[in-house]
Write a protein that holds these residues in place. Structure first.
Motif, PDB file in Angstrom:
ATOM      1  N   VAL A   1     -30.157  28.958  11.973  1.00  0.00           N
ATOM      2  CA  VAL A   1     -28.641  29.142  11.433  1.00  0.00           C
ATOM      3  C   VAL A   1     -28.849  27.926  10.390  1.00  0.00           C
ATOM      4  O   VAL A   1     -28.579  27.885   9.489  1.00  0.00           O
TER       5      VAL A   1
ATOM      6  N   ALA B   1     -22.372  25.521  13.465  1.00  0.00           N
ATOM      7  CA  ALA B   1     -23.318  26.882  13.377  1.00  0.00           C
ATOM      8  C   ALA B   1     -23.242  27.497  14.805  1.00  0.00           C
ATOM      9  O   ALA B   1     -23.080  28.725  14.512  1.00  0.00           O
TER      10      ALA B   1
ATOM     11  N   VAL C   1     -19.968  29.835  14.258  1.00  0.00           N
ATOM     12  CA  VAL C   1     -20.122  31.058  13.527  1.00  0.00           C
ATOM     13  C   VAL C   1     -21.204  31.908  13.726  1.00  0.00           C
ATOM     14  O   VAL C   1     -20.224  33.305  14.278  1.00  0.00           O
ATOM     15  N   LEU C   2     -22.504  31.455  15.085  1.00  0.00           N
ATOM     16  CA  LEU C   2     -22.669  32.456  15.678  1.00  0.00           C
ATOM     17  C   LEU C   2     -22.234  33.370  16.243  1.00  0.00           C
ATOM     18  O   LEU C   2     -21.781  34.511  16.838  1.00  0.00           O
TER      19      LEU C   2
ATOM     20  N   LEU D   1     -19.979  36.187  15.733  1.00  0.00           N
ATOM     21  CA  LEU D   1     -20.569  37.197  14.811  1.00  0.00           C
ATOM     22  C   LEU D   1     -21.485  37.895  16.363  1.00  0.00           C
ATOM     23  O   LEU D   1     -22.304  38.344  16.402  1.00  0.00           O
TER      24      LEU D   1
ATOM     25  N   ARG E   1     -27.802  39.403  12.091  1.00  0.00           N
ATOM     26  CA  ARG E   1     -26.957  38.672  11.904  1.00  0.00           C
ATOM     27  C   ARG E   1     -27.444  36.706  12.074  1.00  0.00           C
ATOM     28  O   ARG E   1     -26.304  36.241  11.778  1.00  0.00           O
TER      29      ARG E   1
ATOM     30  N   ALA F   1     -25.653  34.506   9.984  1.00  0.00           N
ATOM     31  CA  ALA F   1     -24.717  33.305   9.903  1.00  0.00           C
ATOM     32  C   ALA F   1     -25.251  31.996   9.395  1.00  0.00           C
ATOM     33  O   ALA F   1     -24.377  31.064   8.636  1.00  0.00           O
ATOM     34  N   ARG F   2     -27.031  32.426   8.793  1.00  0.00           N
ATOM     35  CA  ARG F   2     -27.488  31.177   7.809  1.00  0.00           C
ATOM     36  C   ARG F   2     -26.472  30.972   6.647  1.00  0.00           C
ATOM     37  O   ARG F   2     -26.326  30.432   6.423  1.00  0.00           O
TER      38      ARG F   2
ATOM     39  N   LEU G   1     -22.933  29.419   7.015  1.00  0.00           N
ATOM     40  CA  LEU G   1     -23.336  28.264   7.060  1.00  0.00           C
ATOM     41  C   LEU G   1     -23.079  27.159   6.210  1.00  0.00           C
ATOM     42  O   LEU G   1     -22.453  25.787   6.040  1.00  0.00           O
TER      43      LEU G   1
ATOM     44  N   SER H   1     -16.380  40.958  15.264  1.00  0.00           N
ATOM     45  CA  SER H   1     -17.634  40.493  14.668  1.00  0.00           C
ATOM     46  C   SER H   1     -17.031  40.650  12.829  1.00  0.00           C
ATOM     47  O   SER H   1     -17.025  40.054  11.926  1.00  0.00           O
TER      48      SER H   1
ATOM     49  N   LEU I   1     -15.754  38.120  10.382  1.00  0.00           N
ATOM     50  CA  LEU I   1     -16.478  37.817   9.163  1.00  0.00           C
ATOM     51  C   LEU I   1     -14.776  37.975   8.057  1.00  0.00           C
ATOM     52  O   LEU I   1     -14.781  37.221   7.467  1.00  0.00           O
TER      53      LEU I   1
END
Length: 542
Positions: A85, A141, A144-145, A148, A169, A173-174, A177, A196, A200
């Motif tokens: 990510v 990071a 965000v993960l 999700l 996912r 996430a990448r 971020l 999730s 989001l």
């Protein structure tokens, strides 16, 4: 920020765009809609520069960064989810990877003689990492993960060992971020559980760049977008408002266009009748002539293009007894993890239970035990009298024979049915014309799901067990399925992360929590009202 001016694009024989234009401004959140194959992915690829228009121009303001999430996820194995990510954030992730290597080297007794150099290099790399706010980036990071639904263990594990849905996912996430100036999200709501999805939704509401996205989740789309761009017949039409508003405006436009078309047709018929009647009479020659000229100059109104929407109607299923399924003192676990302990649960005729619970709570396991494809470790699961079950499992689509065509697959399941009724069934589930001769192996996920559903509903069960039935379906098929299931006279138990589907079809809720199972007498809408949140993982246990 982003403009498409008079774009034309053709793929093989298929014309996707003819002189189409649209513009996207900073801060706008836009939904991209259109039938399958209309060119939504091609449009995304033209904005990123992966494809060029045949004609016209795509312009992006200088310095604008674009993040594109598509359903094609590249190779990511050999790294943890967190570092994959952070990769999206550029040099910081390279520094993080080098720090990890240097830390391993410092702990390696075979490299003692290089230690001074390693420590010096580590100091330089760590300094640069701190300058770029690297530690905060890793924290973001992980945040965000976690949003999700990643556990710590999954964040630090190898991405290569994750399933396709979890890899998606990571790719999503990448982009999140990265926080680019513009985000292009192609079906970001696929593969997400309810928690999730809601996370989001909140994230995107707070994003201040320009967002262009497709999604088959009506509720998700409604809550995020304030503008809709429709691809239809080669042109791009912009509607301001959310998805519901777009649908109303589109229907209204079609109605007005139809009325206009009919008025013009009536006027033309009248003029043609006059011309036919008097063309042979010299006394009316000038009148006839002027009317012919008038007809030649008229701009013809095209009738609105009809969207194919076929309704599926259930044949009457035989009535089941009042007790449909009964689970008594059920225990179930995997390894050392216990999922159910002394579960007692009863389903009565015409009840429609939706099962809610966070990832790993045992939703699919419960459906498998009800369907008889998994046994409890202890206790009993008993089906009632005259119960005829239809079970849609997440892996049902893998069981289709790839060499068979859609029609052969249906015929194999219902050898007694006539060709006409099987073609009508295929048509209801979106297989018209040549689609019926496609081999199952080339079908998309959505087409496979529709075929499995067609097979399940043709010979009507009176008890439906559905595990994520809408995962691969587009909005039109979902609406058709909801309408059909609202008319279904039997009993249902199902898992879904589509809030529109949950609200439209449930009249009971079974919530799986770490403290045990809770039952709610009303449907999903009443559940949200009584718990104050839309998903089990988002409200305090009480």
């Amino acid at each position: 920020m982003i403009r498409l001016d008079n774009i034309s694009k053709q793929n093989g024989h298929q014309i996707l765009f003819i002189d189409a234009s649209m513009g996207l401004q900073k801060g706008e959140k836009v939904g991209l809609v259109g039938p399958n194959g209309a060119g939504k992915t091609t449009l995304f690829r033209m904005i990123t520069g992966e494809e060029l228009p045949d004609d016209g121009q795509v312009s992006i303001d200088p310095g604008v960064t674009i993040g594109y999430f598509s359903q094609d996820v590249g190779e990511m194995s050999g790294r943890s989810a967190v570092s994959a990510v952070m990769d999206g954030a550029g040099p910081v992730s390279e520094l993080a990877a080098e720090m990890a290597e240097l830390e391993a080297a410092m702990a390696d007794p075979d490299r003692m003689d290089e230690m001074d150099d390693i420590v010096a290099r580590y100091g330089d790399v760590q300094g640069r990492f701190e300058e770029l706010d690297g530690y905060a980036l890793e924290g973001r990071a992980r945040e965000v993960l976690a949003g999700l639904s990643f556990s710590e263990e999954r964040m630090d594990g190898d991405v290569g060992s994750l399933s396709g849905g979890w890899k998606m996912r990571v790719a999503l996430a990448r982009i999140l971020l990265m926080r680019p100036d513009g985000m292009l999200l192609d079906e970001p709501s696929n593969h997400l559980d309810l928690e999730s999805l809601i996370w989001l939704e909140d994230f995107l509401k707070g994003y201040d760049g320009v967002l262009l996205m497709t999604s088959h989740d009506r509720e998700f789309m409604n809550r995020i977008v304030g503008k809709v761009v429709e691809i239809d017949g080669g042109s791009l039409t912009t509607y301001s408002g959310n998805y519901d508003f777009y649908e109303q405006q589109r229907a209204l436009g079609e109605k007005q266009r139809q009325a206009q078309f009919e008025r013009q047709q009536a006027m033309l018929a009248k003029e043609i009748k006059f011309i036919e009647r008097f063309k042979a009479r010299a006394s009316h020659a000038s009148q006839v002539q002027s009317r012919v000229k008038k007809l030649e100059k008229i701009d013809r109104v095209e009738p609105p293009r009809r969207r194919q929407s076929v309704q599926f109607e259930f044949r009457q299923a035989p009535r089941s007894g009042d007790d449909v399924v009964s689970l008594k003192n059920v225990h179930k676990g995997f390894g050392s993890q216990s999922i159910y302990e002394a579960l007692n649960f009863q389903v009565q005729r015409r009840e429609r239970w939706c099962i809610l619970g966070v990832n790993g709570a045992g939703k699919s396991t419960l459906l498998k035990m009800v369907a008889g494809t998994a046994d409890p470790d202890q206790g009993s699961v008993t089906l009632g009298g005259s119960v005829k079950m239809g079970y849609f499992a997440q892996h049902s689509m893998e069981l289709l024979d790839g060499d068979e065509t859609v029609f052969e697959s249906l015929e194999g399941s219902f050898p007694q049915a006539g060709q006409g009724s099987l073609r009508a069934l295929a048509g209801c589930f979106g297989f018209s014309g040549d689609d019926i001769d496609k081999r199952c192996r080339v079908l998309s996920g959505g087409e496979k799901a529709r075929l499995v559903m067609a097979k399940m509903l043709f010979d009507p069960p009176n008890f439906l067990v559905l595990d994520e039935p809408t995962n691969h379906l587009d909005m039109a098929t979902k609406e058709m399925l909801i309408a059909a299931l609202q008319d279904f006279d039997g009993t249902m138990i199902f898992v879904s992360h589509d809030r529109h589907f949950l609200a439209a079809l449930s009249n009971r809720v079974l919530e799986l929590t770490p403290d045990g199972v809770r039952q709610y007498g009303g449907g999903y809408t009443e559940y949200v009202a009584s718990t104050g949140s839309e998903a089990p993982g988002l409200h305090p246990a009480g």
